[in-house]
Write a protein that holds these residues in place. Structure first.
Motif, mmCIF file in Angstrom:
data_model
loop_
_atom_site.group_PDB
_atom_site.id
_atom_site.type_symbol
_atom_site.label_atom_id
_atom_site.label_comp_id
_atom_site.label_asym_id
_atom_site.label_seq_id
_atom_site.Cartn_x
_atom_site.Cartn_y
_atom_site.Cartn_z
ATOM 1 N N ALA A 55 1.135 -1.134 -0.381
ATOM 2 C CA ALA A 55 0.137 -0.078 -0.691
ATOM 3 C C ALA A 55 1.256 1.250 0.036
ATOM 4 C CB ALA A 55 -0.833 0.148 0.977
ATOM 5 N N LYS A 56 2.381 1.419 0.755
ATOM 6 C CA LYS A 56 3.011 2.225 0.529
ATOM 7 C C LYS A 56 3.717 2.228 -0.684
ATOM 8 C CE LYS A 56 3.417 1.528 5.680
ATOM 9 N NZ LYS A 56 4.744 1.425 7.131
ATOM 10 N N THR A 57 3.215 1.860 -1.580
ATOM 11 C CA THR A 57 4.205 1.753 -2.772
ATOM 12 C C THR A 57 3.636 2.385 -3.950
ATOM 13 O OG1 THR A 57 3.395 -0.267 -4.299
ATOM 14 C CG2 THR A 57 5.515 -0.380 -2.632
ATOM 15 N N GLU A 58 4.115 3.002 -4.817
ATOM 16 C CA GLU A 58 3.255 3.893 -6.310
ATOM 17 C C GLU A 58 2.167 2.765 -6.874
ATOM 18 O OE1 GLU A 58 5.487 3.516 -10.242
ATOM 19 O OE2 GLU A 58 7.559 3.036 -9.161
ATOM 20 N N PHE A 59 2.210 1.508 -6.023
ATOM 21 C CA PHE A 59 0.941 0.185 -6.833
ATOM 22 C C PHE A 59 -0.002 0.680 -5.702
ATOM 23 C CE2 PHE A 59 5.271 -1.175 -8.725
ATOM 24 C CZ PHE A 59 5.416 -0.820 -9.833
ATOM 25 N N GLY A 60 0.031 0.658 -5.019
ATOM 26 C CA GLY A 60 -0.864 0.294 -3.358
ATOM 27 C C GLY A 60 -1.416 -0.518 -3.259
ATOM 28 N N LYS A 61 -0.708 -1.261 -3.697
ATOM 29 C CA LYS A 61 -1.581 -3.332 -3.548
ATOM 30 C C LYS A 61 -0.450 -3.926 -4.021
ATOM 31 C CE LYS A 61 -4.294 -2.653 -8.590
ATOM 32 N NZ LYS A 61 -5.388 -2.601 -8.829
ATOM 33 N N PRO A 62 -0.754 -5.063 -4.074
ATOM 34 C CA PRO A 62 0.417 -6.556 -4.591
ATOM 35 C C PRO A 62 0.190 -6.085 -5.357
ATOM 36 C CG PRO A 62 -1.057 -7.114 -2.309
ATOM 37 C CD PRO A 62 -1.343 -5.540 -2.447
ATOM 38 N N LEU A 63 1.844 -7.043 -6.476
ATOM 39 C CA LEU A 63 2.127 -6.787 -7.469
ATOM 40 C C LEU A 63 2.030 -8.207 -7.475
ATOM 41 C CD1 LEU A 63 4.457 -4.633 -8.326
ATOM 42 C CD2 LEU A 63 2.853 -4.873 -8.964
#
Length: 170
Positions: A55-63
């Motif tokens: 959630a803290k990455t630019e994707f906001g959810k698991p890849l």
């Protein structure tokens, strides 16, 4: 009643340069697929299985683990390309132009790029394809070249299903 054999796959002579196979089965990626695959492959990158971190990455959810995507798309192509493969020779130029997320449905297609006789094995030929995997929106998520040895007509090992089998009793 006529009994008809099921699909037994293509042999070397069936592949022609320029042919495109649209693999018929799509597959929706589940959270369990991603978690299990990261466990099986020992991929410890948190972005695949830690939702709070992701959630803290630019994707906001698991890849979804990219090697799962490679395995899935290769698997989707099996019914059209490699039911009669003797051996995979390699995956080249693997590209991941867009991420895959849990809940995405992945589809794929392959184009025959090259065919040639094997120099060392007269019972097989060598085929190279370019495969593309794409999501439900048509966004390409993976591309690669794959080369494999495929049996020639008359050289496919006998399938267990090709042997006589008992009939079902009433």
């Amino acid at each position: 009643m006529a009994v008809k054999e099921g699909w037994t796959g293509r042999v070397y002579e069936d592949f022609e340069v320029g042919d495109v196979y649209r693999h018929p089965l799509g597959r929706t990626v589940l959270a369990a697929d991603n978690v299990w695959f990261t466990l099986l492959s020992q991929n410890v990158n948190k972005i695949h299985f830690d939702s709070a971190y992701a959630a803290k990455t630019e994707f906001g959810k698991p890849l979804v683990d990219s090697t799962f995507t490679l395995a899935l798309v290769t698997g989707q192509s099996t019914m059209d390309l490699s039911v009669n493969v003797m051996a995979n020779l390699g995956w080249d130029e693997v590209r991941l132009p867009a991420p895959v997320f849990e809940g995405d449905t992945i589809y794929s297609e392959s184009e025959v790029l090259e065919t040639r006789e094997s120099k060392s094995r007269p019972n097989v030929g060598i085929v190279t394809v370019r495969t593309r995997g794409f999501n439900q929106d048509g966004t390409v998520v993976i591309t690669y070249r794959r080369t494999f040895m495929v049996y020639k007509r008359g050289h496919v090992p006998e399938y267990a299903s090709a042997r006589p089998r008992p009939e079902a009793s009433a």
